[in-house]
Design a protein around this motif. Sequence first.
Motif, PDB file in Angstrom:
ATOM      1  N   ALA A  12      13.515   1.975   4.797  1.00  0.00           N
ATOM      2  CA  ALA A  12      13.679   2.285   6.216  1.00  0.00           C
ATOM      3  C   ALA A  12      14.222   3.703   6.349  1.00  0.00           C
ATOM      4  O   ALA A  12      14.818   4.244   5.407  1.00  0.00           O
ATOM      5  CB  ALA A  12      14.630   1.285   6.874  1.00  0.00           C
TER       6      ALA A  12
ATOM      7  N   VAL B 274      11.452   8.598   7.117  1.00  0.00           N
ATOM      8  CA  VAL B 274      10.739   7.656   7.993  1.00  0.00           C
ATOM      9  C   VAL B 274      10.713   6.297   7.303  1.00  0.00           C
ATOM     10  O   VAL B 274      11.006   6.161   6.114  1.00  0.00           O
ATOM     11  CB  VAL B 274       9.280   8.123   8.259  1.00  0.00           C
ATOM     12  CG1 VAL B 274       9.240   9.427   9.028  1.00  0.00           C
ATOM     13  CG2 VAL B 274       8.516   8.253   6.940  1.00  0.00           C
ATOM     14  N   ASP B 275      10.333   5.267   8.072  1.00  0.00           N
ATOM     15  CA  ASP B 275      10.043   3.971   7.464  1.00  0.00           C
ATOM     16  C   ASP B 275       8.765   4.103   6.646  1.00  0.00           C
ATOM     17  O   ASP B 275       7.819   4.796   7.052  1.00  0.00           O
ATOM     18  CB  ASP B 275       9.835   2.899   8.535  1.00  0.00           C
ATOM     19  CG  ASP B 275      11.089   2.669   9.372  1.00  0.00           C
ATOM     20  OD1 ASP B 275      12.172   3.119   8.946  1.00  0.00           O
ATOM     21  OD2 ASP B 275      10.988   2.043  10.436  1.00  0.00           O
ATOM     22  N   GLY B 276       8.712   3.412   5.521  1.00  0.00           N
ATOM     23  CA  GLY B 276       7.486   3.510   4.741  1.00  0.00           C
ATOM     24  C   GLY B 276       7.568   2.786   3.417  1.00  0.00           C
ATOM     25  O   GLY B 276       8.507   2.028   3.146  1.00  0.00           O
TER      26      GLY B 276
ATOM     27  N   ARG C 169       3.761   6.455   5.326  1.00  0.00           N
ATOM     28  CA  ARG C 169       4.521   6.207   6.545  1.00  0.00           C
ATOM     29  C   ARG C 169       4.170   4.854   7.151  1.00  0.00           C
ATOM     30  O   ARG C 169       2.990   4.534   7.351  1.00  0.00           O
ATOM     31  CB  ARG C 169       4.245   7.308   7.571  1.00  0.00           C
ATOM     32  CG  ARG C 169       5.097   7.190   8.824  1.00  0.00           C
ATOM     33  CD  ARG C 169       4.947   8.402   9.694  1.00  0.00           C
ATOM     34  NE  ARG C 169       5.848   8.352  10.826  1.00  0.00           N
ATOM     35  CZ  ARG C 169       6.007   9.327  11.715  1.00  0.00           C
ATOM     36  NH1 ARG C 169       5.307  10.439  11.584  1.00  0.00           N
ATOM     37  NH2 ARG C 169       6.846   9.193  12.719  1.00  0.00           N
ATOM     38  N   ASP C 170       5.214   4.055   7.405  1.00  0.00           N
ATOM     39  CA  ASP C 170       5.079   2.711   7.979  1.00  0.00           C
ATOM     40  C   ASP C 170       4.233   1.783   7.105  1.00  0.00           C
ATOM     41  O   ASP C 170       3.836   0.707   7.567  1.00  0.00           O
ATOM     42  CB  ASP C 170       4.492   2.766   9.398  1.00  0.00           C
ATOM     43  CG  ASP C 170       5.372   3.549  10.358  1.00  0.00           C
ATOM     44  OD1 ASP C 170       6.601   3.547  10.155  1.00  0.00           O
ATOM     45  OD2 ASP C 170       4.844   4.165  11.295  1.00  0.00           O
TER      46      ASP C 170
ATOM     47  N   ARG D  79       1.246   2.133   6.415  1.00  0.00           N
ATOM     48  CA  ARG D  79       0.010   2.011   7.170  1.00  0.00           C
ATOM     49  C   ARG D  79      -1.148   2.679   6.442  1.00  0.00           C
ATOM     50  O   ARG D  79      -1.049   3.830   6.033  1.00  0.00           O
ATOM     51  CB  ARG D  79       0.237   2.687   8.526  1.00  0.00           C
ATOM     52  CG  ARG D  79      -0.647   2.218   9.645  1.00  0.00           C
ATOM     53  CD  ARG D  79      -0.101   2.797  10.942  1.00  0.00           C
ATOM     54  NE  ARG D  79      -1.200   3.254  11.779  1.00  0.00           N
ATOM     55  CZ  ARG D  79      -1.053   3.993  12.855  1.00  0.00           C
ATOM     56  NH1 ARG D  79       0.134   4.369  13.241  1.00  0.00           N
ATOM     57  NH2 ARG D  79      -2.097   4.362  13.549  1.00  0.00           N
TER      58      ARG D  79
ATOM     59  N   ASP E  11      -8.056   2.168  11.624  1.00  0.00           N
ATOM     60  CA  ASP E  11      -6.755   1.571  11.345  1.00  0.00           C
ATOM     61  C   ASP E  11      -6.936   0.216  10.693  1.00  0.00           C
ATOM     62  O   ASP E  11      -7.789  -0.579  11.111  1.00  0.00           O
ATOM     63  CB  ASP E  11      -5.960   1.405  12.640  1.00  0.00           C
ATOM     64  CG  ASP E  11      -5.225   2.676  13.027  1.00  0.00           C
ATOM     65  OD1 ASP E  11      -4.889   3.465  12.123  1.00  0.00           O
ATOM     66  OD2 ASP E  11      -4.980   2.879  14.228  1.00  0.00           O
TER      67      ASP E  11
END
Length: 380
Positions: A86, A178-180, A204-205, A207, A261
């Motif tokens: 986080a 960043v969150d990741g 990041r995230d 994603r 995505d």
Amino acid sequence: MPVPSRLLAASGVLALALALAGCGEDEVPEAVPSLTVSLAAPQLREVTSDVVASGAVAAWEEVSVGVELSGLRVATVAVEVGSVVAAGDVLLRVDDRTLASQLAQSDAQVREARTNLETARRKAARIRELADSQMVALQDAEEAEAARANAEARLNTAIASRDAARVQRDFTVVRAPVDGVVSARSVQPGQVVGAGTELLRLIRDGRLEWRAELAEGDLLRVDAGTPVRVEAPGGGVVEGRVRTVSPALDAQSRTGTVYVDLPDPGALRAGMFAQGRLALGRAQALLVPGDAVVRRDGRAFVFTVDDDGRVRERVVELGGAQGDLVEVRDGLAQDDRVVARGAGFLGDGDLVRVVEGEDAVDAADAASAKAARATGAVAE
């Protein structure tokens, strides 16, 4: 007794002359159809229009993490590849003993400057009272005020130096911006690092996205939000949606990129190459049997039959497959009729015999099989 070869040749010429004489001057041997074929009319149906493409799975956004100091030794690394972090979590620490000592020294300088400022203030206040009573010269009061101002400036300088030393000390703790998910690690405890060197990389995230290359014509049919199904290893399917479409095409390949995505990437991993299908909705399409399409030299053809029984080669642009049928996007009209079977054995201008009715399929299949056997015999 053997017949001389010269006599055999003469006999052959004589037989050929007699055969031609029997035909008459105006008679031409009748052309024989090369194949028996059946015809099919293209079907106009509403189908699910889609585009199949291939592309790489990549991180939506990668964050490179390093240190802002040079010449310091890494003390600990708190994460591994695959660790979920986080924003603000500690990733690694470098040896901070030197910087901690500098911070302690700066704190002492601030305390000293603050004490000197208090002394200068009290002295300036006393001399000002004496000057107001005309017990000392006004110049003495002004010098005391100047000494107080200098002491205040030295205190501000010491505070700034302490703050800079604190920032430097804080740089020894590297935190997640960043969150990741940690996707790469190139640092080990004990390693001496330099400023600007990448030590860790984050997705990041966590994603991921799928980046597919589409031809110009297909790219113009895709909009943001288009549903996509990406094939995952092991036969699974990952659902996604188009996030954005590249506004420009590659000048050399005439292709553009769509970014999809993948909220739940499942078995997909960054760096994989996968095939996907972009669903463009339902639309009317012209369909022909798959057996009617012939592919040669990178192009697709169908054959139509003229009134004189000769076939004509038609170049067509194909779409997706719909079961046993294939979509034809261009090159064919709905009222055309195409050779449904045996097209692979035809060439432009060949004479064929068209069969209709219930026996048409069987006759065409038999003729195709015969042509295939003949082709095989010639090849042998």
